[in-house]
Write a protein that holds these residues in place. Sequence first.
Motif, PDB file in Angstrom:
ATOM      1  N   ASP A 120       0.830  -1.208   0.000  1.00  0.00           N
ATOM      2  CA  ASP A 120       0.000   0.000   0.000  1.00  0.00           C
ATOM      3  C   ASP A 120       0.862   1.255   0.000  1.00  0.00           C
ATOM      4  N   ASP A 121       0.267   2.346  -0.479  1.00  0.00           N
ATOM      5  CA  ASP A 121       0.925   3.643  -0.386  1.00  0.00           C
ATOM      6  C   ASP A 121       1.086   4.037   1.077  1.00  0.00           C
ATOM      7  N   GLU A 122       2.138   4.806   1.371  1.00  0.00           N
ATOM      8  CA  GLU A 122       2.405   5.258   2.726  1.00  0.00           C
ATOM      9  C   GLU A 122       2.516   6.776   2.743  1.00  0.00           C
ATOM     10  N   PRO A 123       2.322   7.405   3.920  1.00  0.00           N
ATOM     11  CA  PRO A 123       2.336   8.874   4.001  1.00  0.00           C
ATOM     12  C   PRO A 123       3.620   9.507   3.489  1.00  0.00           C
ATOM     13  N   GLY A 124       4.752   8.837   3.636  1.00  0.00           N
ATOM     14  CA  GLY A 124       6.020   9.428   3.237  1.00  0.00           C
ATOM     15  C   GLY A 124       6.441   9.136   1.817  1.00  0.00           C
ATOM     16  N   ASP A 125       5.524   8.598   1.000  1.00  0.00           N
ATOM     17  CA  ASP A 125       5.904   8.242  -0.367  1.00  0.00           C
ATOM     18  C   ASP A 125       6.231   9.457  -1.222  1.00  0.00           C
ATOM     19  N   ASP A 126       5.612  10.577  -0.938  1.00  0.00           N
ATOM     20  CA  ASP A 126       5.896  11.804  -1.676  1.00  0.00           C
ATOM     21  C   ASP A 126       6.269  12.902  -0.688  1.00  0.00           C
ATOM     22  N   GLY A 127       7.311  13.630  -1.010  1.00  0.00           N
ATOM     23  CA  GLY A 127       7.706  14.708  -0.118  1.00  0.00           C
ATOM     24  C   GLY A 127       8.908  15.450  -0.646  1.00  0.00           C
ATOM     25  N   THR A 128       9.372  16.389   0.156  1.00  0.00           N
ATOM     26  CA  THR A 128      10.575  17.158  -0.164  1.00  0.00           C
ATOM     27  C   THR A 128      11.690  16.710   0.770  1.00  0.00           C
ATOM     28  N   GLU A 129      12.830  16.392   0.195  1.00  0.00           N
ATOM     29  CA  GLU A 129      13.980  15.963   0.989  1.00  0.00           C
ATOM     30  C   GLU A 129      15.032  17.065   0.994  1.00  0.00           C
ATOM     31  N   ILE A 151      26.018  13.252   7.407  1.00  0.00           N
ATOM     32  CA  ILE A 151      25.008  13.840   6.525  1.00  0.00           C
ATOM     33  C   ILE A 151      23.637  13.705   7.172  1.00  0.00           C
ATOM     34  N   ARG A 152      22.866  14.779   7.160  1.00  0.00           N
ATOM     35  CA  ARG A 152      21.525  14.769   7.732  1.00  0.00           C
ATOM     36  C   ARG A 152      20.479  14.900   6.611  1.00  0.00           C
ATOM     37  N   PHE A 153      19.423  14.077   6.705  1.00  0.00           N
ATOM     38  CA  PHE A 153      18.317  14.135   5.763  1.00  0.00           C
ATOM     39  C   PHE A 153      17.023  14.447   6.511  1.00  0.00           C
ATOM     40  N   ILE A 154      16.194  15.291   5.938  1.00  0.00           N
ATOM     41  CA  ILE A 154      14.854  15.539   6.462  1.00  0.00           C
ATOM     42  C   ILE A 154      13.882  15.438   5.292  1.00  0.00           C
ATOM     43  N   VAL A 155      12.882  14.563   5.435  1.00  0.00           N
ATOM     44  CA  VAL A 155      11.832  14.433   4.420  1.00  0.00           C
ATOM     45  C   VAL A 155      10.524  14.890   5.043  1.00  0.00           C
ATOM     46  N   THR A 156       9.829  15.806   4.386  1.00  0.00           N
ATOM     47  CA  THR A 156       8.572  16.317   4.914  1.00  0.00           C
ATOM     48  C   THR A 156       7.505  16.342   3.825  1.00  0.00           C
ATOM     49  N   ASN A 157       6.269  16.225   4.270  1.00  0.00           N
ATOM     50  CA  ASN A 157       5.114  16.420   3.397  1.00  0.00           C
ATOM     51  C   ASN A 157       4.076  17.187   4.205  1.00  0.00           C
ATOM     52  N   PRO A 158       3.952  18.487   3.986  1.00  0.00           N
ATOM     53  CA  PRO A 158       3.029  19.300   4.789  1.00  0.00           C
ATOM     54  C   PRO A 158       1.564  18.919   4.595  1.00  0.00           C
ATOM     55  N   ASP A 159       1.257  18.219   3.503  1.00  0.00           N
ATOM     56  CA  ASP A 159      -0.140  17.850   3.245  1.00  0.00           C
ATOM     57  C   ASP A 159      -0.666  16.825   4.245  1.00  0.00           C
ATOM     58  N   GLY A 161       1.457  15.918   7.178  1.00  0.00           N
ATOM     59  CA  GLY A 161       2.209  16.035   8.420  1.00  0.00           C
ATOM     60  C   GLY A 161       3.368  15.069   8.557  1.00  0.00           C
ATOM     61  N   TYR A 162       3.741  14.389   7.472  1.00  0.00           N
ATOM     62  CA  TYR A 162       4.834  13.419   7.539  1.00  0.00           C
ATOM     63  C   TYR A 162       6.171  14.119   7.774  1.00  0.00           C
ATOM     64  N   GLU A 163       6.981  13.523   8.629  1.00  0.00           N
ATOM     65  CA  GLU A 163       8.329  14.035   8.881  1.00  0.00           C
ATOM     66  C   GLU A 163       9.258  12.875   9.187  1.00  0.00           C
ATOM     67  N   TYR A 164      10.353  12.812   8.465  1.00  0.00           N
ATOM     68  CA  TYR A 164      11.339  11.745   8.635  1.00  0.00           C
ATOM     69  C   TYR A 164      12.724  12.371   8.725  1.00  0.00           C
ATOM     70  N   SER A 180      22.869   4.274   8.365  1.00  0.00           N
ATOM     71  CA  SER A 180      22.219   5.477   8.878  1.00  0.00           C
ATOM     72  C   SER A 180      21.633   5.247  10.259  1.00  0.00           C
ATOM     73  N   LEU A 181      21.372   6.362  10.921  1.00  0.00           N
ATOM     74  CA  LEU A 181      20.657   6.408  12.191  1.00  0.00           C
ATOM     75  C   LEU A 181      19.483   7.348  11.967  1.00  0.00           C
ATOM     76  N   GLY A 182      18.300   6.983  12.430  1.00  0.00           N
ATOM     77  CA  GLY A 182      17.182   7.876  12.181  1.00  0.00           C
ATOM     78  C   GLY A 182      15.918   7.460  12.881  1.00  0.00           C
ATOM     79  N   PHE A 183      14.880   8.205  12.595  1.00  0.00           N
ATOM     80  CA  PHE A 183      13.578   7.872  13.158  1.00  0.00           C
ATOM     81  C   PHE A 183      12.486   8.479  12.288  1.00  0.00           C
TER      82      PHE A 183
END
Length: 218
Positions: A120-129, A151-159, A161-164, A180-183
């Motif tokens: 299935d599609d997931e909330p973080g499938d589309d966003g800005t990195e 190196i730090r990555f942030i993926v967000t989708n304001p539509d 509320g996704y944040e990675y 990597s380390l992340g959440f």
Amino acid sequence: MLRTLLAATLALTGLTPLPAAADFYDPPADCTVVATMRMDECVVAHVSQCPDGNIEDQFLDGKFLGRLHYSHPSLFIRFEGISGYIIGHAYGEGAPKLGRSLKSGEKYSYTRRVFRTRGDDEPGDDGTEVMEVGNEIDLSLDGKTYRVLDIRFIVTNPDNGYEYRERALMLREPALSLGSLGFVKGEEEFSSLPQSLSLDGDIGFRSMLPSPSCGEGT
């Protein structure tokens, strides 16, 4: 997201983590193997530099599990499992290209879209990195110290509320992603760093033998 790939692959293959035979890995044609990483779950990963970017072939008990592809050494683009499952990232303009030498203080911003062959599609499938290149730091693995780029990555989708957020460590020479380390917001933290690393000339380079911790407690 990548932290779930190994568990899913192991479940699909039915393999159990047994000590691997002392065979040696050979890279595909036109590729040069540059590192061997011993991961959790008794997995051994061999990283090769190829004309189109890095590949990482993963094995359990000497049996092939799947291949990860990288465009720039810092950017994962696709995982292909032996079950036929494929998952990957498509990046928009602005992402660093193969051959680009990252420098501390640089920032890159681009769209990122996830694709997969099933599920299935997931909330973080589309966003800005946003990729922020930090400083070089020392990383200790199995008693050895390596100079890596933070190196730090942030993926967000304001539509939705996704944040990675992810902190990736890239070896400078040879250039490759160590993990990597992340959440994910609302989920537990994770780590995909190897337990140990062997470069050309090191003991264990190209070997299928897993980490010495494999099999402890059995």
